[in-house]
Scaffold this motif. Structure first.
Motif, PDB file in Angstrom:
ATOM      1  N   SER A   1      35.676  46.403  46.247  1.00 22.84           N
ATOM      2  CA  SER A   1      36.917  46.449  45.479  1.00 22.84           C
ATOM      3  C   SER A   1      37.126  45.067  44.884  1.00 22.84           C
ATOM      4  N   VAL A   2      37.311  45.042  43.573  1.00 19.40           N
ATOM      5  CA  VAL A   2      37.400  43.783  42.832  1.00 19.40           C
ATOM      6  C   VAL A   2      38.784  43.681  42.209  1.00 19.40           C
ATOM      7  N   HIS A   3      39.404  42.514  42.382  1.00 17.90           N
ATOM      8  CA  HIS A   3      40.703  42.242  41.760  1.00 17.90           C
ATOM      9  C   HIS A   3      40.650  40.841  41.179  1.00 17.90           C
TER      10      HIS A   3
ATOM     11  N   GLY B   1      38.572  39.543  39.249  1.00 21.81           N
ATOM     12  CA  GLY B   1      37.222  38.998  39.245  1.00 21.81           C
ATOM     13  C   GLY B   1      36.674  38.579  40.596  1.00 21.81           C
ATOM     14  N   GLU B   2      37.394  38.904  41.689  1.00 18.00           N
ATOM     15  CA  GLU B   2      36.939  38.536  43.033  1.00 18.00           C
ATOM     16  C   GLU B   2      36.836  39.781  43.916  1.00 18.00           C
ATOM     17  N   ILE B   3      35.853  39.769  44.804  1.00 17.94           N
ATOM     18  CA  ILE B   3      35.690  40.861  45.761  1.00 17.94           C
ATOM     19  C   ILE B   3      36.773  40.719  46.831  1.00 17.94           C
ATOM     20  N   GLU B   4      37.627  41.738  46.938  1.00 19.65           N
ATOM     21  CA  GLU B   4      38.701  41.727  47.946  1.00 19.65           C
ATOM     22  C   GLU B   4      38.399  42.653  49.118  1.00 19.65           C
ATOM     23  N   GLN B   5      37.495  43.594  48.905  1.00 18.47           N
ATOM     24  CA  GLN B   5      37.145  44.526  49.969  1.00 18.47           C
ATOM     25  C   GLN B   5      35.659  44.815  49.872  1.00 18.47           C
TER      26      GLN B   5
ATOM     27  N   THR C   1      34.713  44.460  36.983  1.00 13.45           N
ATOM     28  CA  THR C   1      34.190  45.006  38.243  1.00 13.45           C
ATOM     29  C   THR C   1      32.679  45.179  38.170  1.00 13.45           C
ATOM     30  N   VAL C   2      32.193  45.777  37.100  1.00 16.82           N
ATOM     31  CA  VAL C   2      30.751  46.002  36.957  1.00 16.82           C
ATOM     32  C   VAL C   2      30.006  44.677  36.896  1.00 16.82           C
ATOM     33  N   GLU C   3      30.547  43.703  36.202  1.00 15.91           N
ATOM     34  CA  GLU C   3      29.896  42.385  36.131  1.00 15.91           C
ATOM     35  C   GLU C   3      29.855  41.718  37.504  1.00 15.91           C
TER      36      GLU C   3
END
Length: 136
Positions: free
Chosen positions: A107-109, A111-115, A4-6
């Motif tokens: 919001s990351v899931h 390795g991708e931004i979902e929100q 998430t931080v990356e």
């Protein structure tokens, strides 16, 4: 896969570089979106595709030139991160400077931004672009 931080760090670097396609590539195929239109006059809500995310940032960068991005704090908890900061922009059409404070929540899931929720100072942007007038 990025943490998430990356993902947030890459997002901020691409934002600073005004890299709309690069920002879109960080996103899931569909992103739950809550952010103002570039002039701050109205809000865009609901799901967005990568192409729509790219278009949103292309419009932002066509309207405003980013001169400085300052991040005060990144708060991460699992897949969620909040970015608190400020930005100095210049309205491309008028050369009017705009200083805004913002909070962005990602919001990351996997390795991708979902929100993506962005809460900037929309009045400053609307006044600078002529979409609103400041009274007081």
């Amino acid at each position: 896969m990025l943490s998430t931080v990356e993902v947030v760090q890459v997002f901020l670097a691409r934002l600073a570089a005004q890299d709309a396609p690069g920002i879109a590539r960080l996103c899931a195929p569909t992103v739950e979106w809550e952010a103002p239109d570039p002039n701050g006059a109205r809000w865009a809500l609901g799901p967005r595709t990568r192409r729509e995310v790219e278009s949103q940032f292309l419009t932002l960068f066509a309207t405003f030139g980013l001169e400085q991005l300052s991040v005060r704090q990144v708060i991460a908890d699992g897949g969620d991160a909040a970015v608190i900061g400020s930005a100095r922009w210049r309205v491309r059409a008028t050369e009017e400077p705009v200083e805004t404070r913002f909070v962005a929540v990602l919001s990351v899931h996997l390795g991708e931004i979902e929100q993506y929720w962005q809460m900037p100072d929309t009045l400053a942007s609307a006044v600078a672009t002529g979409a609103a007038t400041r009274t007081g």
